[in-house]
Design an enzyme around this catalytic site. Structure first.
Site, short mmCIF file in Angstrom:
data_model
loop_
_atom_site.label_atom_id
_atom_site.label_comp_id
_atom_site.label_asym_id
_atom_site.label_seq_id
_atom_site.Cartn_x
_atom_site.Cartn_y
_atom_site.Cartn_z
N ARG A 1 0.66 -1.19 0.01
CA ARG A 1 -0.08 -0.06 0.03
C ARG A 1 0.87 1.29 -0.13
NH1 ARG A 1 -3.65 -0.01 5.11
NH2 ARG A 1 -5.02 -1.66 3.87
N ARG B 1 -1.55 6.92 9.58
CA ARG B 1 -1.72 6.32 8.16
C ARG B 1 -1.76 7.22 7.37
NH1 ARG B 1 -3.70 0.96 8.42
NH2 ARG B 1 -3.10 -0.17 10.06
N LYS C 1 -3.59 1.75 15.04
CA LYS C 1 -3.49 2.62 13.72
C LYS C 1 -4.25 4.17 14.26
CE LYS C 1 -6.17 -0.26 11.39
NZ LYS C 1 -7.02 -0.53 10.51
N LYS D 1 -5.65 7.57 11.94
CA LYS D 1 -6.21 8.28 10.78
C LYS D 1 -6.64 9.57 10.86
CE LYS D 1 -7.55 3.66 8.96
NZ LYS D 1 -8.40 2.80 8.81
N CYS E 1 -15.53 -2.90 0.12
CA CYS E 1 -13.96 -3.18 0.35
C CYS E 1 -13.44 -4.34 -0.34
CB CYS E 1 -14.06 -3.36 1.91
SG CYS E 1 -14.56 -5.00 2.49
N CYS F 1 -8.27 -10.45 1.47
CA CYS F 1 -8.22 -10.18 2.75
C CYS F 1 -8.26 -11.17 3.85
CB CYS F 1 -9.52 -9.02 2.89
SG CYS F 1 -9.62 -8.59 4.73
N CYS G 1 -16.61 -7.58 6.48
CA CYS G 1 -16.65 -8.09 7.69
C CYS G 1 -16.91 -6.66 8.54
CB CYS G 1 -15.27 -8.54 8.28
SG CYS G 1 -13.87 -7.59 8.61
N CYS H 1 -14.22 -1.61 6.24
CA CYS H 1 -13.10 -0.56 5.59
C CYS H 1 -13.98 0.35 4.46
CB CYS H 1 -12.08 -1.56 4.93
SG CYS H 1 -11.21 -2.32 6.18
FE1 SRM Z 1 -9.26 -1.60 6.46
C1 SRM Z 1 -7.80 -4.14 8.15
C2 SRM Z 1 -8.24 -3.13 3.48
C3 SRM Z 1 -9.89 1.35 4.84
C4 SRM Z 1 -10.93 -0.57 9.21
N1 SRM Z 1 -8.08 -3.20 5.97
C5 SRM Z 1 -7.59 -4.12 6.89
C6 SRM Z 1 -6.83 -5.17 6.13
C7 SRM Z 1 -5.44 -4.79 5.93
C8 SRM Z 1 -6.90 -6.45 6.65
C9 SRM Z 1 -5.82 -7.17 7.67
O1 SRM Z 1 -5.74 -6.52 8.58
O2 SRM Z 1 -5.37 -8.22 7.23
C10 SRM Z 1 -7.47 -5.16 4.77
C11 SRM Z 1 -6.59 -5.47 3.50
C12 SRM Z 1 -7.36 -6.00 2.65
C13 SRM Z 1 -6.78 -6.44 0.96
O3 SRM Z 1 -6.72 -7.49 0.62
O4 SRM Z 1 -6.35 -5.55 0.52
C14 SRM Z 1 -8.08 -3.44 4.72
N2 SRM Z 1 -8.86 -1.05 4.57
C15 SRM Z 1 -8.52 -1.50 3.49
C16 SRM Z 1 -8.76 -0.86 2.18
C17 SRM Z 1 -8.00 -1.40 1.14
C18 SRM Z 1 -10.43 -1.11 1.64
C19 SRM Z 1 -10.73 -0.62 0.27
O5 SRM Z 1 -11.49 -1.46 -0.15
O6 SRM Z 1 -10.29 0.38 -0.10
C20 SRM Z 1 -8.56 0.64 2.62
C21 SRM Z 1 -7.11 1.11 2.58
C22 SRM Z 1 -7.08 2.17 3.20
C23 SRM Z 1 -5.66 2.83 3.07
O7 SRM Z 1 -5.33 3.38 1.97
O8 SRM Z 1 -4.97 3.25 4.06
C24 SRM Z 1 -9.19 0.31 4.38
N3 SRM Z 1 -10.05 0.13 7.06
C25 SRM Z 1 -9.99 1.29 6.17
C26 SRM Z 1 -11.13 2.08 6.82
C27 SRM Z 1 -11.68 3.42 6.09
C28 SRM Z 1 -11.12 4.61 6.07
O9 SRM Z 1 -9.86 4.50 6.75
O10 SRM Z 1 -11.56 5.75 5.95
C29 SRM Z 1 -11.43 1.67 7.92
C30 SRM Z 1 -12.68 2.21 8.97
C31 SRM Z 1 -12.04 3.21 9.67
C32 SRM Z 1 -11.47 3.04 10.76
O11 SRM Z 1 -10.27 2.70 11.01
O12 SRM Z 1 -12.01 2.92 11.88
C33 SRM Z 1 -10.73 0.49 8.04
N4 SRM Z 1 -9.18 -2.20 8.68
C34 SRM Z 1 -10.04 -1.69 9.38
C35 SRM Z 1 -10.01 -2.38 10.53
C36 SRM Z 1 -10.69 -2.01 11.75
C37 SRM Z 1 -10.04 -1.19 12.60
C38 SRM Z 1 -10.60 -0.95 14.04
O13 SRM Z 1 -10.56 0.15 14.61
O14 SRM Z 1 -11.17 -1.86 14.76
C39 SRM Z 1 -8.98 -3.44 10.21
C40 SRM Z 1 -8.68 -4.45 11.12
C41 SRM Z 1 -7.42 -4.01 12.14
O15 SRM Z 1 -7.00 -3.08 12.12
O16 SRM Z 1 -7.32 -4.98 12.92
C42 SRM Z 1 -8.65 -3.26 8.99
FE1 SF4 Z 2 -11.19 -7.16 4.87
FE2 SF4 Z 2 -13.05 -6.53 6.57
FE3 SF4 Z 2 -11.69 -4.48 5.77
FE4 SF4 Z 2 -13.30 -5.74 4.07
S1 SF4 Z 2 -14.01 -4.51 5.90
S2 SF4 Z 2 -11.22 -5.44 3.60
S3 SF4 Z 2 -13.29 -7.90 4.56
S4 SF4 Z 2 -10.74 -6.25 6.90
#
Ligand code: SRM
Ligand code: SF4
Length: 512
Positions: free
Chosen positions: A71, A140, A204, A206, A436, A442, A481, A485
């Protein structure tokens, strides 16, 4: 799973180095050592496996089909045409699933095998882009409004976000040593981390910059938000950037069945002048560093720190640490959080074209030639020189920005040739829909999202039509899930994955 807690791994990592060098050179396995799988996130990469073949490979007693997601750190998602061409070449040479635009304006490459990881990181760096701190318990990629209208304000906000992103980078030289072969110097592994300390943040972090009336970054979903306040600064220019309303405590992630975890909308805590952004951001981050929950990772985000300590107490601590007193929040209004597609002219007369990218995936597959089409456009713009740029949006879409009048015709011809104008015939529902990544890459996905989006929209459109609602401006977001995201809890219709083919349906959020 590693026997070590994430906090132990960080503390013992020699400032994010761990045994990554040894892991990368181990040719017996496509995996990294377990602790290194945590540490590589701080370098912008995740170890993953192809979940479509996971069970079959297990049956055959084979190692999972391992590869890495990378990323970028691209504040506001801005790259030049020359950089676009380099990223495209990386996607076609080293990765497997094209370019993926994320919901935080980054690029993701999927399917990079371990033996190609270092070369891919070096190629990204050769494009003058890095991946440092794109993942991990640090600040991030900073999201920034892609607002094409208010050109001066947008430029000022973008510059401020880029400077903040740089300021908040970890101080460790690990990234440069491991991926770019920078020589180790005395003190390597013990660098001071003045902002983060030896164990970095509890979780993390943001940041998003919004420019009303658009809330395309979903600023209330961010740990920290800066909402631009625009007005007359006495110079007679009524479009000047006066400062920011600051919000803290947003976040989407939750765990099914665990009431201690929940999505939360950020609170606006007051107004600051532009010159106070860095001090206030640093104070919020160090407060979270020191007060955040390091015992329970699921409760470690700033939103929980605020709910556990109280908003007033956290705000007072931020004022104390930064030496900045917040003014009363200024009036602001968001009109929408979606992108507006097609051509728009900025207040400086330059032209911007917003294209819809379905779930952020850009590739030449399933009958599309979008990667080739954007390559053709980038080549044209690169050859022309000038100030044009590509801007990713936090809605997984793409702006081709900063063009002059004379460039529009040639761009339109290429858009037509490569069928990149998918927004033209799309319903409002389809245009604003997000999904997402989820399966197959993922590791946390419980259900499909990106791959299910087109079929689900087909079905929902048909159903809406039977009720005369085919033109309704509804926002749909699917997450595989509850981590959220695609920020589903802010959508009017949300599907949140529970198991294959099963989702929680949530209705009624506001699209501002
Ligand atoms: Fe996310 C984890 C993809 C934006 C909340 N996210 C993940 C992981 C890395 C899975 C993992 O930990 O093994 C996913 C990788 C999937 C893949 O195969 O690419 C993943 N997140 C994404 C992306 C690519 C979704 C998309 O379809 O675009 C976004 C990448 C953002 C970036 O460029 O940095 C992405 N993730 C978000 C957002 C939206 C935002 O940031 O505006 C959220 C919700 C906002 C937030 O953070 O609360 C988000 N991602 C999470 C979480 C839950 C965090 C929490 O507080 O519980 C996880 C799981 C974790 O961190 O343990 C996670
Ligand atoms: Fe993966 Fe859940 Fe984030 Fe979708 S919402 S990319 S399934 S961690």
């Amino acid at each position: 799973m590693s026997a070590h807690s994430v906090e132990d791994i960080k503390r013992q990592s020699g400032r994010l180095r761990g045994t990554l060098v040894e892991s990368l050179s181990n040719q017996v396995t496509g995996a990294l050592a377990e602790d290194d799988q945590t540490l590589i996130k701080y370098h912008g990469s995740y170890q993953q496996d192809d979940r479509d073949v996971r069970d079959e490979r297990r049956r055959q007693k084979l190692e999972p089909d391992l590869s890495f997601m990378i990323r970028t750190r691209t504040p506001g998602g801005v790259v030049t045409p020359a950089q676009w061409l380099k990223l495209d070449a990386i996607a076609t040479t080293w990765a497997e699933r094209g370019l993926r635009v994320t919901t935080r304006q980054a690029f993701q490459f999927h399917g990079v095998i371990k033996g190609r990881l270092k070369a891919t990181m070096q190629a990204i760096n050769a494009a003058l882009i890095d991946t440092l701190a794109a993942c991990g318990d640090v600040n991030r990629n900073i999201a920034v409004a892609s607002n094409p209208y208010l050109s001066q304000v947008h430029a000022a906000v973008q510059t401020q976000a880029e400077a903040l992103s740089k300021y908040l980078l970890p101080n460790s030289r690990a990234y440069y040593e491991i991926w770019l072969d920078e020589e180790k110097v005395a003190g390597s592994g013990e660098e001071e981390e003045p902002i983060y300390g030896a164990t970095y943040l509890p979780r993390k972090f943001k940041i998003g910059f919004a420019v009303p009336p658009s809330n395309d970054v979903d600023v209330f979903a961010q740990d920290m938000g800066f909402i631009a306040v625009i007005g007359d600064n006495g110079s007679g220019d009524d479009g000047a950037l006066l400062g920011y309303n600051v919000s803290i405590g947003g976040g989407m992630g939750a765990t099914h069945g665990d009431a201690d975890t929940y999505p939360r909308i950020a609170d606006v805590i007051g107004f600051i002048a532009p010159e106070h952004v860095t001090a206030v951001a640093e104070a919020v981050i160090t407060t979270q560093r020191d007060w955040g929950n390091r015992a329970v990772r699921k409760r470690a985000r700033l939103k929980y720190t605020i709910d556990d300590h109280g908003l007033d107490k956290v705000k007072a601590e931020v004022e104390r640490r930064s030496g900045v007193r917040f003014g009363p929040a200024r009036a602001f209004e968001f009109a929408h959080n979606a992108d507006e597609f097609g051509w728009h002219q900025g207040d400086d007369g330059r032209w911007h074209l917003t294209l819809r990218i379905i779930a952020g995936r850009i590739w030449d597959r399933d009958g599309t030639r979008h990667l080739s089409g954007l390559r053709a456009i980038a080549s044209l713009l690169d050859a022309a020189g000038g100030a044009s740029e590509f801007r990713l949006t936090a809605n997984q879409n793409l702006l081709i920005a900063n063009l002059d009048d004379s460039q529009r015709e040639a761009i339109d011809a290429l858009i037509g040739e490569y069928a990149l104008d998918t927004h033209r015939s799309a319903s409002p529902l389809r245009k604003a829909a997000l999904a997402c990544v989820a399966l197959p890459t993922c590791g946390l996905a419980m259900a499909e999202a990106e791959r299910y989006l087109p079929a689900f929209v087909d079905r929902l459109e048909a159903r809406l039509a039977t009720h005369g609602l085919d033109g309704a401006d509804l926002h749909l977001r699917i997450s595989g899930c509850p981590n959220g995201c695609s920020r589903p809890y802010l959508a009017e219709i949300a599907l949140v994955g529970k198991a294959p083919g099963r989702y929680n349906l949530m209705l009624g959020a506001d699209h501002r």
